[in-house]
Design an enzyme around this catalytic site. Structure first.
Site, short mmCIF file in Angstrom:
data_model
loop_
_atom_site.label_atom_id
_atom_site.label_comp_id
_atom_site.label_asym_id
_atom_site.label_seq_id
_atom_site.Cartn_x
_atom_site.Cartn_y
_atom_site.Cartn_z
N SER A 165 0.79 -1.22 0.00
CA SER A 165 0.00 0.00 0.00
C SER A 165 0.83 1.28 0.00
CB SER A 165 -0.96 0.00 1.19
OG SER A 165 -0.26 -0.09 2.40
N LYS A 209 -11.97 0.43 -1.51
CA LYS A 209 -11.11 0.97 -2.58
C LYS A 209 -11.84 0.83 -3.92
CE LYS A 209 -7.40 -0.11 0.59
NZ LYS A 209 -7.52 1.09 1.42
N HIS A 222 -5.51 -3.63 -2.47
CA HIS A 222 -5.18 -2.73 -3.57
C HIS A 222 -5.10 -3.45 -4.91
CE1 HIS A 222 -4.33 0.73 -0.98
NE2 HIS A 222 -3.86 -0.17 -0.13
N1 PMP Z 1 -5.20 -3.92 3.87
C1 PMP Z 1 -4.53 -3.02 3.14
C2 PMP Z 1 -3.33 -3.45 2.35
C3 PMP Z 1 -4.95 -1.68 3.14
O1 PMP Z 1 -4.28 -0.77 2.42
C4 PMP Z 1 -6.09 -1.32 3.89
C5 PMP Z 1 -6.63 0.10 3.91
N2 PMP Z 1 -5.72 1.11 3.81
C6 PMP Z 1 -6.74 -2.29 4.65
C7 PMP Z 1 -6.27 -3.59 4.60
C8 PMP Z 1 -7.90 -1.96 5.52
O2 PMP Z 1 -9.06 -1.79 4.76
P1 PMP Z 1 -10.32 -1.01 5.28
O3 PMP Z 1 -10.19 0.41 4.86
O4 PMP Z 1 -11.45 -1.70 4.59
O5 PMP Z 1 -10.40 -1.18 6.76
#
Ligand code: PMP
Length: 400
Positions: A189, A248, A217
């Site tokens: 991320s 996302k 992602h």
């Molecule tokens: N896993 C990854 C790799 C993320 O980037 C994110 C959100 N930034 C999440 C999990 C968490 O997702 P959520 O916004 O649905 O809580």
């Protein structure tokens, strides 16, 4: 009790003494919690001015799609504003089960489980499956929710350097006689690089470890249908668990875990983040179902996302910016020390471009960056304007 006898509450000292954010606020450079008063896909209004949104995870631009909005509105009318309870008890809707069936089919897994956030999906998976005596092996750049899921489990956590298969192999040997699960991000991320699933699968299979991939992602971005990292590499059957988010590409909030019937059945009855938290609201669940269909029906969105990604990446590299190992729509632009990064962020913001600063502890103090991410719905003019503004400010700052 009269005021004289009240004791000092030591616990709050850390709050009183926390000045880092206030210092940035008083310098007028604070980039966080900026309230958006209106959103029109790639353009948002902040402090009364329009900004091009270059920091959203709305990869396919589906948050404003008419089919998604209509499905959400209909569900709101039919089921009300919330589920007011856990999936386990009064909170399961037929919509949740429809979404689970659709996700399982789309990802070529036997079953799927919908949770209320992607964060909870990682907590729910890892804390539930990694028990006492087991080991969870995580990449050092894995998302915080994976780290927190590991902390919450009763098992042992081992971390290996980013993409380092030798270190992972050594940990496998060290824990030969234990239950093991490797958890990685499909697309990282902060860096925007892709996990080397074929190598991870080889290690996992050699040592009898489960492999879980967080496709937060990757869904909508990688794979022939936007079906994620495993599909991208053609290795779906060799990845035991796929975790994901609806926050996302799927334009909402919520998360999922996809795996075998047996694993999902166990999680449904034992996973605390699922059982002890309320279910995903109706409007969101219906919106995700609709977004999934649009995503499959309109592959041109993914093509545009990649066209925009190549456009920005090529131009930034040609200008001399360091975008690290990114090969995806996440394009982090290295600026340098933290102060300079906040100043750069502010100048971009004033020029009408919204980006996300990434500073310690997420990165080394000298390697602060502005994280941009592309959307299918960015116009070439919007991207060109961002490139020109980055170029002008980058030259002024002596970065390029
Ligand atoms: N896993 C990854 C790799 C993320 O980037 C994110 C959100 N930034 C999440 C999990 C968490 O997702 P959520 O916004 O649905 O809580």
């Amino acid at each position: 009790m009269d005021a004289q006898t009240l004791q000092h509450v030591q616990l709050f000292d850390k709050c009183k003494n926390y000045t880092a954010a206030r210092d940035v606020q008083s310098a007028g450079l604070y980039p966080y919690f900026k309230p958006i008063s209106q959103s029109e896909d790639t353009v948002v209004t902040i402090e009364g001015k329009q900004k091009i949104m270059m920091g959203s995870n709305n990869y396919l631009g589906l948050t404003h799609h008419p089919a998604v909005l209509e499905a959400s509105r209909d569900a709101l009318q039919r089921y009300g504003s919330g589920c007011t309870g856990s999936r386990f008890l009064n909170g399961t809707l037929d919509l949740h089960e429809m979404l689970e069936a659709r996700l399982a089919e789309f990802l070529n897994k036997e079953a799927a489980l919908v949770l209320s956030t992607g964060y909870q999906a990682n907590l729910g998976l890892i804390s539930c499956l990694v028990g006492r005596g087991d080991v969870v092996l995580i990449d050092k750049l894995d998302h915080a929710s994976i780290v927190d899921g590991a902390k919450m489990s009763y098992g042992q956590t081992e971390r290996f350097a980013h993409r380092n298969m030798e270190q992972l192999e050594a940990l496998m040997v060290k824990h030969a006689d234990r239950g093991k699960m490797i958890v990685v991000d499909g697309v990282y991320s902060m860096e925007g690089d892709v996990a080397d699933l074929p190598s991870l699968i080889a290690v996992a299979q050699r040592h009898g470890a489960a492999l879980a991939v967080d496709d937060a992602h990757s869904i909508g971005v990688l794979g022939p249908q936007g079906d994620g990292t495993a599909a991208h590499f053609g290795v779906v059957d060799d990845v035991d668990v796929i975790v994901g988010t609806f926050s996302k590409s799927l334009a909402s909030i919520g998360g999922f875990i996809a795996a075998t019937n047996e694993v999902i059945h166990y999680l449904k009855h034992r996973s605390r983040p699922l059982i002890f938290s309320a279910a995903l609201p109706p409007a969101n669940t219906a919106g995700v179902l609709a977004a999934l269909e649009v995503m499959i029906r309109e592959p041109e969105r993914r093509e545009l996302l990649w066209k925009n990604t190549h456009h920005l990446q090529t131009a930034m590299k040609d200008l001399g910016f360091d975008i690290g190992p990114s090969t995806t729509p996440i394009v982090p632009v290295l600026i340098g020390p933290m102060d300079g990064t906040f100043v750069f962020w502010r100048k971009l913001f004033d020029a009408g471009i919204f980006t996300n600063p990434v500073v310690p502890p997420a990165v080394k103090p000298s390697e602060c960056r502005l994280r941009t991410s592309l959307m299918a719905t960015h116009t070439p003019d919007q991207i060109d304007f961002a490139i020109e503004t980055f170029a002008k400010l980058g030259k002024e700052a002596g970065i390029i």
